[in-house]
Write an enzyme that holds these catalytic residues in place. Sequence first.
Site, PDB file in Angstrom:
ATOM      1  N   GLY A  46     -34.924 -23.943  -3.749  1.00  0.00           N
ATOM      2  CA  GLY A  46     -33.975 -24.654  -2.892  1.00  0.00           C
ATOM      3  C   GLY A  46     -34.694 -25.222  -1.682  1.00  0.00           C
ATOM      4  N   GLN A  51     -35.113 -27.861   6.993  1.00  0.00           N
ATOM      5  CA  GLN A  51     -36.498 -27.393   6.820  1.00  0.00           C
ATOM      6  C   GLN A  51     -37.514 -28.529   6.866  1.00  0.00           C
ATOM      7  OE1 GLN A  51     -35.151 -25.024   3.221  1.00  0.00           O
ATOM      8  NE2 GLN A  51     -36.839 -23.760   3.922  1.00  0.00           N
ATOM      9  N   CYS A  92     -38.448 -17.535   1.524  1.00  0.00           N
ATOM     10  CA  CYS A  92     -38.115 -18.799   2.199  1.00  0.00           C
ATOM     11  C   CYS A  92     -39.390 -19.614   2.341  1.00  0.00           C
ATOM     12  CB  CYS A  92     -37.499 -18.511   3.573  1.00  0.00           C
ATOM     13  SG  CYS A  92     -36.984 -19.997   4.450  1.00  0.00           S
ATOM     14  N   LEU A  93     -39.308 -20.895   1.984  1.00  0.00           N
ATOM     15  CA  LEU A  93     -40.489 -21.756   2.106  1.00  0.00           C
ATOM     16  C   LEU A  93     -40.888 -21.927   3.569  1.00  0.00           C
ATOM     17  CD1 LEU A  93     -39.494 -24.451  -0.560  1.00  0.00           C
ATOM     18  CD2 LEU A  93     -41.073 -22.517  -0.838  1.00  0.00           C
ATOM     19  N   HIS A 134     -28.133 -18.959   1.215  1.00  0.00           N
ATOM     20  CA  HIS A 134     -29.368 -19.047   2.003  1.00  0.00           C
ATOM     21  C   HIS A 134     -29.539 -20.465   2.565  1.00  0.00           C
ATOM     22  CE1 HIS A 134     -33.852 -18.110   2.457  1.00  0.00           C
ATOM     23  NE2 HIS A 134     -33.835 -19.443   2.519  1.00  0.00           N
ATOM     24  N   GLU A 135     -29.327 -21.475   1.709  1.00  0.00           N
ATOM     25  CA  GLU A 135     -29.536 -22.874   2.150  1.00  0.00           C
ATOM     26  C   GLU A 135     -28.455 -23.301   3.135  1.00  0.00           C
ATOM     27  OE1 GLU A 135     -32.340 -23.964   1.483  1.00  0.00           O
ATOM     28  OE2 GLU A 135     -32.832 -22.676  -0.203  1.00  0.00           O
ATOM     29  N   HIS A 138     -29.390 -22.288   6.509  1.00  0.00           N
ATOM     30  CA  HIS A 138     -30.359 -23.206   7.148  1.00  0.00           C
ATOM     31  C   HIS A 138     -29.621 -24.332   7.876  1.00  0.00           C
ATOM     32  CE1 HIS A 138     -34.350 -21.832   6.063  1.00  0.00           C
ATOM     33  NE2 HIS A 138     -34.102 -21.829   4.767  1.00  0.00           N
TER      34      HIS A 138
END
Length: 169
Positions: A46, A51, A92-93, A134-135, A138
């Site tokens: 994702g 981000q 997480c990226l 999660h997204e 963000h």
Amino acid sequence: MALLPILCFPDPRLHKVAQPVQAVDARIKALIADMFETMYHAHGIGLAATQIDVHERLIVIDTSEERDQPLVLINPEIIWASAEMKVNDEGCLSVPGIYDGVERHEAVHVRALDGEGQSRVIEADGLLAVCIQHEMDHLLGKVFVEYLSPLKRNRIKTKMLKVQREERR
Ligand code: K1U
Ligand code: ZN
């Protein structure tokens, strides 16, 4: 298409609140293509626009094994969440190399526009439900480490700052 730089924790821009996408136009479609390229290149499942330092309510996801089921969520809203909660390991990226348990709703229903601007309802459970929550965090300026204890969060922050200092050398 282009690979976009991903912001890394504790960059303060990760805490900005995203604003609704006003129109699914050529600019947004180009951004979606760049976000998918960036997410697949980073081996993520994702990516939220926050981000990549774009503060609009746009998410791309692909939780399939074959990496052939792209999902676009524009202006997503959770319209139903299960009472059952579950702790899952998350990564997480924007916090590379860190994985820890976070409690989330086991299942969610989300209303969102797709990449063509059509309204859809997605009924998600398992990894997809975790990834959507999660997204969506963000987009509210929240990174998963904020669910961890202050001690763990501070250790992660110190580690990330050290890695970033070493990368700049
Ligand atoms: O938001 C992101 O940075 C992407 C993130 C999404 C995510 C992964 C796992 C749980 C919740 C949300 C990632 O893709 S992290 C890297 C990854 O591919 C991965 C990590 C753990 C499990 C499955 C995939
Ligand atoms: Zn993340």
